[in-house]
Scaffold this motif. Structure first.
Motif, PDB file in Angstrom:
ATOM      1  N   LEU A  62      32.438  28.363 -37.052  1.00 17.72           N
ATOM      2  CA  LEU A  62      31.126  28.099 -37.639  1.00 17.72           C
ATOM      3  C   LEU A  62      30.163  29.147 -37.099  1.00 17.72           C
ATOM      4  O   LEU A  62      30.459  29.833 -36.113  1.00 17.72           O
ATOM      5  N   ALA A  63      29.018  29.242 -37.720  1.00 14.70           N
ATOM      6  CA  ALA A  63      28.037  30.234 -37.263  1.00 14.70           C
ATOM      7  C   ALA A  63      26.632  29.711 -37.484  1.00 14.70           C
ATOM      8  O   ALA A  63      26.327  29.137 -38.531  1.00 14.70           O
ATOM      9  N   THR A  64      25.802  29.897 -36.468  1.00 16.67           N
ATOM     10  CA  THR A  64      24.373  29.711 -36.678  1.00 16.67           C
ATOM     11  C   THR A  64      23.834  31.010 -37.279  1.00 16.67           C
ATOM     12  O   THR A  64      24.494  32.047 -37.228  1.00 16.67           O
ATOM     13  N   LEU A  65      22.649  30.969 -37.846  1.00 13.15           N
ATOM     14  CA  LEU A  65      22.103  32.178 -38.442  1.00 13.15           C
ATOM     15  C   LEU A  65      20.577  32.103 -38.466  1.00 13.15           C
ATOM     16  O   LEU A  65      20.002  31.111 -38.904  1.00 13.15           O
ATOM     17  N   THR A  66      19.963  33.155 -37.979  1.00  7.06           N
ATOM     18  CA  THR A  66      18.522  33.345 -38.146  1.00  7.06           C
ATOM     19  C   THR A  66      18.334  34.752 -38.686  1.00  7.06           C
ATOM     20  O   THR A  66      18.709  35.726 -38.033  1.00  7.06           O
ATOM     21  N   ALA A  67      17.796  34.849 -39.907  1.00  3.46           N
ATOM     22  CA  ALA A  67      17.615  36.139 -40.580  1.00  3.46           C
ATOM     23  C   ALA A  67      16.140  36.371 -40.845  1.00  3.46           C
ATOM     24  O   ALA A  67      15.416  35.455 -41.250  1.00  3.46           O
ATOM     25  N   LEU A  68      15.702  37.595 -40.621  1.00  3.94           N
ATOM     26  CA  LEU A  68      14.306  37.964 -40.798  1.00  3.94           C
ATOM     27  C   LEU A  68      14.213  39.169 -41.724  1.00  3.94           C
ATOM     28  O   LEU A  68      14.779  40.222 -41.433  1.00  3.94           O
ATOM     29  N   ALA A  69      13.512  39.004 -42.847  1.00  6.03           N
ATOM     30  CA  ALA A  69      13.262  40.116 -43.775  1.00  6.03           C
ATOM     31  C   ALA A  69      11.795  40.508 -43.673  1.00  6.03           C
ATOM     32  O   ALA A  69      10.911  39.662 -43.828  1.00  6.03           O
ATOM     33  N   LEU A  70      11.541  41.781 -43.408  1.00  3.98           N
ATOM     34  CA  LEU A  70      10.184  42.312 -43.364  1.00  3.98           C
ATOM     35  C   LEU A  70       9.971  43.143 -44.621  1.00  3.98           C
ATOM     36  O   LEU A  70      10.751  44.060 -44.909  1.00  3.98           O
ATOM     37  N   HIS A  71       8.925  42.839 -45.365  1.00  3.49           N
ATOM     38  CA  HIS A  71       8.676  43.524 -46.635  1.00  3.49           C
ATOM     39  C   HIS A  71       7.176  43.551 -46.893  1.00  3.49           C
ATOM     40  O   HIS A  71       6.507  42.528 -46.846  1.00  3.49           O
ATOM     41  N   GLY A  72       6.646  44.767 -47.145  1.00  2.38           N
ATOM     42  CA  GLY A  72       5.217  44.877 -47.370  1.00  2.38           C
ATOM     43  C   GLY A  72       4.437  44.409 -46.163  1.00  2.38           C
ATOM     44  O   GLY A  72       4.627  44.881 -45.044  1.00  2.38           O
ATOM     45  N   HIS A  73       3.562  43.431 -46.360  1.00  2.00           N
ATOM     46  CA  HIS A  73       2.755  42.874 -45.280  1.00  2.00           C
ATOM     47  C   HIS A  73       3.210  41.463 -44.936  1.00  2.00           C
ATOM     48  O   HIS A  73       2.447  40.701 -44.345  1.00  2.00           O
ATOM     49  N   ARG A  74       4.461  41.120 -45.288  1.00  4.20           N
ATOM     50  CA  ARG A  74       4.907  39.744 -45.080  1.00  4.20           C
ATOM     51  C   ARG A  74       6.309  39.722 -44.475  1.00  4.20           C
ATOM     52  O   ARG A  74       7.032  40.718 -44.498  1.00  4.20           O
ATOM     53  N   PHE A 115       8.640  40.585 -33.268  1.00  2.21           N
ATOM     54  CA  PHE A 115       9.518  39.473 -33.605  1.00  2.21           C
ATOM     55  C   PHE A 115      10.757  39.552 -32.711  1.00  2.21           C
ATOM     56  O   PHE A 115      11.339  40.627 -32.531  1.00  2.21           O
ATOM     57  N   VAL A 116      11.146  38.406 -32.178  1.00  4.80           N
ATOM     58  CA  VAL A 116      12.292  38.334 -31.273  1.00  4.80           C
ATOM     59  C   VAL A 116      13.274  37.307 -31.813  1.00  4.80           C
ATOM     60  O   VAL A 116      12.895  36.163 -32.095  1.00  4.80           O
ATOM     61  N   LEU A 117      14.531  37.713 -31.980  1.00  5.61           N
ATOM     62  CA  LEU A 117      15.607  36.808 -32.375  1.00  5.61           C
ATOM     63  C   LEU A 117      16.517  36.613 -31.168  1.00  5.61           C
ATOM     64  O   LEU A 117      16.960  37.598 -30.565  1.00  5.61           O
ATOM     65  N   THR A 118      16.797  35.355 -30.828  1.00  3.10           N
ATOM     66  CA  THR A 118      17.600  35.063 -29.625  1.00  3.10           C
ATOM     67  C   THR A 118      18.660  34.017 -29.911  1.00  3.10           C
ATOM     68  O   THR A 118      18.493  33.166 -30.801  1.00  3.10           O
ATOM     69  N   THR A 119      19.735  34.073 -29.133  1.00  2.00           N
ATOM     70  CA  THR A 119      20.712  32.984 -29.143  1.00  2.00           C
ATOM     71  C   THR A 119      20.353  32.011 -28.024  1.00  2.00           C
ATOM     72  O   THR A 119      19.516  32.302 -27.160  1.00  2.00           O
ATOM     73  N   ASP A 120      21.005  30.845 -28.011  1.00  2.00           N
ATOM     74  CA  ASP A 120      20.621  29.814 -27.035  1.00  2.00           C
ATOM     75  C   ASP A 120      20.955  30.208 -25.606  1.00  2.00           C
ATOM     76  O   ASP A 120      20.437  29.605 -24.655  1.00  2.00           O
ATOM     77  N   GLN A 148      30.273  37.377 -37.025  1.00  2.00           N
ATOM     78  CA  GLN A 148      30.267  38.760 -37.490  1.00  2.00           C
ATOM     79  C   GLN A 148      30.233  38.839 -39.012  1.00  2.00           C
ATOM     80  O   GLN A 148      29.459  39.621 -39.582  1.00  2.00           O
ATOM     81  N   THR A 149      31.074  38.072 -39.693  1.00  2.00           N
ATOM     82  CA  THR A 149      31.092  38.136 -41.162  1.00  2.00           C
ATOM     83  C   THR A 149      29.786  37.606 -41.754  1.00  2.00           C
ATOM     84  O   THR A 149      29.318  38.113 -42.781  1.00  2.00           O
ATOM     85  N   THR A 150      29.179  36.617 -41.091  1.00  2.00           N
ATOM     86  CA  THR A 150      27.919  36.074 -41.597  1.00  2.00           C
ATOM     87  C   THR A 150      26.817  37.111 -41.530  1.00  2.00           C
ATOM     88  O   THR A 150      26.064  37.329 -42.495  1.00  2.00           O
ATOM     89  N   VAL A 151      26.704  37.789 -40.395  1.00  2.00           N
ATOM     90  CA  VAL A 151      25.650  38.802 -40.247  1.00  2.00           C
ATOM     91  C   VAL A 151      25.959  40.042 -41.082  1.00  2.00           C
ATOM     92  O   VAL A 151      25.092  40.547 -41.819  1.00  2.00           O
ATOM     93  N   MET A 152      27.173  40.542 -41.012  1.00  2.00           N
ATOM     94  CA  MET A 152      27.512  41.771 -41.725  1.00  2.00           C
ATOM     95  C   MET A 152      27.427  41.586 -43.236  1.00  2.00           C
ATOM     96  O   MET A 152      26.977  42.475 -43.962  1.00  2.00           O
ATOM     97  N   GLY A 153      27.859  40.425 -43.713  1.00  2.00           N
ATOM     98  CA  GLY A 153      27.768  40.165 -45.148  1.00  2.00           C
ATOM     99  C   GLY A 153      26.332  40.171 -45.626  1.00  2.00           C
ATOM    100  O   GLY A 153      26.000  40.725 -46.682  1.00  2.00           O
ATOM    101  N   GLY A 207      11.658  47.352 -47.265  1.00  2.00           N
ATOM    102  CA  GLY A 207      11.501  46.989 -45.863  1.00  2.00           C
ATOM    103  C   GLY A 207      12.770  46.976 -45.047  1.00  2.00           C
ATOM    104  O   GLY A 207      13.527  47.954 -44.999  1.00  2.00           O
ATOM    105  N   LEU A 208      13.040  45.839 -44.406  1.00  2.00           N
ATOM    106  CA  LEU A 208      14.099  45.754 -43.395  1.00  2.00           C
ATOM    107  C   LEU A 208      14.641  44.336 -43.371  1.00  2.00           C
ATOM    108  O   LEU A 208      13.915  43.372 -43.624  1.00  2.00           O
ATOM    109  N   ILE A 209      15.926  44.195 -43.037  1.00  2.00           N
ATOM    110  CA  ILE A 209      16.551  42.884 -42.855  1.00  2.00           C
ATOM    111  C   ILE A 209      17.236  42.869 -41.494  1.00  2.00           C
ATOM    112  O   ILE A 209      17.938  43.820 -41.136  1.00  2.00           O
ATOM    113  N   ALA A 210      16.994  41.828 -40.711  1.00  2.00           N
ATOM    114  CA  ALA A 210      17.623  41.672 -39.393  1.00  2.00           C
ATOM    115  C   ALA A 210      18.193  40.264 -39.310  1.00  2.00           C
ATOM    116  O   ALA A 210      17.668  39.331 -39.936  1.00  2.00           O
ATOM    117  N   ALA A 211      19.268  40.102 -38.539  1.00  2.00           N
ATOM    118  CA  ALA A 211      19.894  38.786 -38.432  1.00  2.00           C
ATOM    119  C   ALA A 211      20.596  38.654 -37.095  1.00  2.00           C
ATOM    120  O   ALA A 211      21.063  39.642 -36.514  1.00  2.00           O
TER     121      ALA A 211
END
Length: 569
Positions: free
Chosen positions: A104-116, A180-185, A56-61, A36-40
Motif C-alpha cells: 500500500l502507499a500513502t500519497l501527498t502530491a502538490l501541484a504549483l501552477h500560476g499563483h495557486r 512547502f514541505v512534504l514529509t513522511t511520518d 515508487q510506482t505511485t509517485v513515478m506514475g 508549473g510543477l508537480i511534487a509528490a
C-alpha cells in the motif's frame, strides 16, 4: 518574474532494514512552462516487501503522467484520474497475490501552477506551508489513520487499500517566498511544527531537507525519514485557474459613483453601462495613473457563467499583453488583496471607430488603409495565440491619443479554455457575422477576417455590405455587395477588390489568414488582386432559384397543354 522553485530532497532509512519512502518533483516540459510543477511524497506500507514498489510506482506514475494530461483539465481532475488509475492497478496486484506480498502507499502530491497550489492527499504523509514570519509550520493535510495511541500506524485510507480510493483535495494561493514541505511520518512523528518551520528556512532547500531528516534521526525516529522542501522564488503570470478561482471567490462591487474608492482606485467617471458590464475610469491612488476598471453589472453579479467569462477575459488579456505586443490594451495582474471582482486595464484616451463614424468624419483612404494594416496585424497576433475574437466591429476598434489602434473587448473570445456555455453562445453583432455561422458553423479565424472586412467596407462607404442584418432574418445574403467605387469614387480599384474579397459570400473566395490579408494591404496597387466573381444564384438564394424553376416549369407545361388541346396537329 518567471516561475522558479528551489527544491531540496533528503531520505534516510533510519532504524529500518529498508527504505520504503519515495519522493520526487518534476517541472513542466519545455514549451509548457506555465503549467508549473508537480511534487509528490509516498510512504510504502507492506507485508512481504511490497511497500517500496507501491510507493515508487505511485509517485513515478503521477510525476510521469501529470503533464501528459490535457492542459484544459483542472489540476484536481488530472490528479484524481491518475491516482484512481494507480489505486486500481495496485489493488488488483494485492488481490492477485492473495496476501503473500502486498503493498500500500500513502500519497501527498502538490501541484504549483500560476499563483495557486493544488494538493491531493491520502494516508499519513503530510504537507506543510512555512512563511518567514516565525510562525510554526501550518499543516495542509489531515492524517487518515485511527485516532488511538496504540493504533496510529493503522491507516484508514491508502492507495491500493480498496477498489476505490477517496482523495482529499485542497487549493490555495501561492506567494513568492512561500515554502512547502512534504514529509513522511518518520519526520513529523518526532518533530514539532515549530522545528519544521525553523529547519525549512535554514540555508538552501537542499540544506533544509538534509537538516530536517538529520533532526528526525537525532530525535529517535523509528521509521524511514524523508523530507521534500519546495521554496517559491518566482511566479509566472496568473493562470486561468487563478482567475476562475477569483471569479468564484470575489463578488462584483456595487454600482460606483464618481469619487468612490475601490482597493486603492478612485472612480473618476462611468464610461459605459451595457447592462452586463460596467466600465469605469479610475485613478490609481499610489501612482496617480488613470486606469479602466471593468466589472459585472450588479444585476449579473450572481451569474456564474458571466463571472467565468469575465475571469476568462482577464486571463486572455494577461496572456496577450504580457509579451508587450502592440494592438491590445495591457491588463494589470489582480492584486492579491483585491476585495471585489473587476479587471484593471491601462487607460487610453481617444475614440473608437464607432465614435468616429458617429461624427460623420470622412477619413482619407490612405488613413483607412493604414488603420486596416494595424487591425490586421493585431488580429494575426491574436490568432497565433489560438484566440478567436468573435466580435470585431467599429465599437471594438479604438484609436488612442498616441495614434495607435487597439482591439478591445475579449469578453466573448474563444481560446479553447473557455467555459463550454461561452463556446456555445452565438456571440457577435449580427451584421458582422459571416454567413457560415448562421448555418450552424462554429466561429473561427475566418469569422474575424469577415467581420474586419465588413468594418472596412462600412467605414469607407458608410453602408454595410449586406445591409442591416437581424438574428431572425431568413434572407440575409441574397445579393453581392455593391462595388465600393460606385459609392465612393475615390476608393482605388485595388482596395475595392480587396474589401469585396474579404466579405465575399463564398468562404472559398475570401482571405484564409490575417497574414494573407495583411500582405494584400501592404502591396496595395503594386500587386492588385482580382475582383471576386459574382456569387451564383444557387448559392445566394436557392429558394428563389427553385421558385424560378417552378415558374418556368409551369409555363412550359401550360404551353404544352395549349398546344395539345387547341392547336391543330
Amino acid at each position: 518574474m518567471s516561475f522558479e522553485v528551489d527544491i531540496g530532497f533528503s531520505s534516510q532509512r533510519g532504524p529500518r532494514e529498508a527504505n520504503e519512502d519515495f519522493a520526487g518533483a518534476v517541472h513542466a516540459p519545455r514549451g509548457e512552462e506555465a503549467r508549473g510543477l508537480i511534487a509528490a511524497i509516498s510512504d510504502g506500507v507492506s507485508t512481504g516487501g511490497g511497500g517500496r514498489e507501491a510507493a515508487q510506482t505511485t509517485v513515478m506514475g503521477l510525476l510521469s503522467d501529470y503533464f501528459a494530461t490535457p492542459d484544459t483539465w483542472e489540476p484536481t481532475v488530472a490528479l484524481d484520474r491518475l491516482i484512481s488509475a494507480q489505486n486500481t492497478w495496485l489493488a488488483s496486484q494485492n488481490q492477485r497475490r492473495h496476501g503473500a506480498v502486498t503493498g500500500l502507499a500513502t500519497l501527498t502530491a502538490l501541484a504549483l501552477h500560476g499563483h495557486r497550489y493544488t494538493l491531493a492527499h491520502v494516508g499519513d504523509t503530510r504537507a506543510w506551508r512555512v512563511r518567514a514570519d516565525g510562525a510554526p509550520a501550518v499543516p495542509l493535510t489531515h492524517d487518515h489513520a485511527l485516532d488511538h495511541p496504540d493504533l496510529k500506524a493503522q491507516l484508514t485510507r491508502a492507495v491500493g487499500l480498496d477498489d476505490q480510493v477517496r482523495v482529499d483535495y485542497e487549493q490555495g494561493e501561492v506567494q513568492v517566498g512561500d515554502c512547502f514541505v512534504l514529509t513522511t511520518d518518520g519526520v513529523h512523528g518526532v518533530l514539532k511544527p515549530a522545528q519544521i518551520a525553523e529547519l525549512a528556512l535554514a540555508g538552501s532547500a537542499g540544506q533544509a531537507s538534509d537538516a530536517m531528516v538529520q533532526a528526525a534521526l537525532t530525535a529517535g525516529t523509528r521509521d524511514n525519514a524523508t523530507a521534500l522542501v519546495l521554496r517559491v522564488v518566482g511566479l509566472d503570470a496568473r493562470q486561468l485557474a487563478d482567475e476562475l478561482f477569483d471569479g468564484r471567490r470575489l463578488a462584483p462591487p456595487p454600482a460606483l459613483k464618481v469619487g468612490d474608492k475601490l482597493d486603492g482606485y478612485v472612480i473618476t467617471a462611468r464610461v459605459a453601462d451595457t447592462g452586463v458590464h460596467l466600465l469605469y475610469q479610475a485613478r490609481d491612488a499610489a501612482t496617480r495613473a488613470l486606469v479602466a476598471l471593468k466589472t459585472l453589472h450588479p444585476s449579473r453579479a450572481s451569474d456564474v457563467q458571466e463571472r467565468a467569462m469575465l475571469a476568462h477575459e482577464a486571463w486572455l488579456g494577461l496572456r496577450v499583453s504580457a509579451r508587450g505586443e502592440p494592438g491590445f490594451v495591457r491588463v494589470h495582474e489582480r492584486d492579491p488583496g483585491a476585495t471585489a471582482l473587476y479587471t484593471v486595464f491601462d487607460w487610453h484616451g481617444g475614440r473608437t471607430l464607432e465614435q468616429m463614424r458617429s461624427a460623420n468624419l470622412l477619413t482619407p483612404v490612405a488613413d483607412t488603409v493604414a488603420a486596416a494594416i494595424e487591425w490586421t496585424r493585431a488580429l494575426g497576433r491574436l490568432h497565433r495565440h489560438g484566440v478567436v475574437h468573435r466580435d470585431i466591429k467599429p465599437g471594438n476598434l479604438h484609436c488612442g491619443d498616441d495614434g495607435h489602434w487597439r482591439i478591445l473587448d475579449l469578453g466573448v473570445a474563444l481560446s479553447g479554455r473557455e467555459d463550454p456555455a461561452a463556446r456555445e453562445l452565438h456571440a457577435g453583432t449580427p451584421s458582422y457575422i459571416n454567413p457560415e455561422q448562421w448555418e450552424g458553423a462554429p466561429a473561427d479565424a475566418g469569422s474575424d477576417l469577415f467581420a474586419l472586412g465588413v468594418t472596412l467596407y462600412q467605414w469607407l462607404t458608410t453602408r454595410l455590405p449586406y445591409g442591416e442584418i437581424e438574428p431572425y432574418q431568413a434572407a440575409r445574403y441574397r445579393r453581392d455587395p455593391v462595388a465600393l467605387s460606385r459609392i465612393r469614387p475615390d476608393v482605388p480599384m485595388w482596395l475595392d477588390n480587396l474589401v469585396r474579397k474579404a466579405v465575399a459570400r463564398d468562404p472559398r473566395q475570401r482571405f484564409e489568414t490575417a497574414e494573407e490579408l495583411l500582405l494584400a494591404l501592404e502591396r496595395g496597387a503594386s500587386r492588385p488582386i482580382a475582383a471576386p466573381p459574382a456569387t451564383p444564384l444557387i448559392q445566394r438564394d436557392r429558394a428563389l432559384l427553385m421558385r424560378i424553376a417552378l415558374v418556368v416549369s409551369l409555363l412550359f407545361n401550360a404551353v404544352l397543354l395549349v398546344w395539345l388541346l387547341f392547336l391543330p396537329r
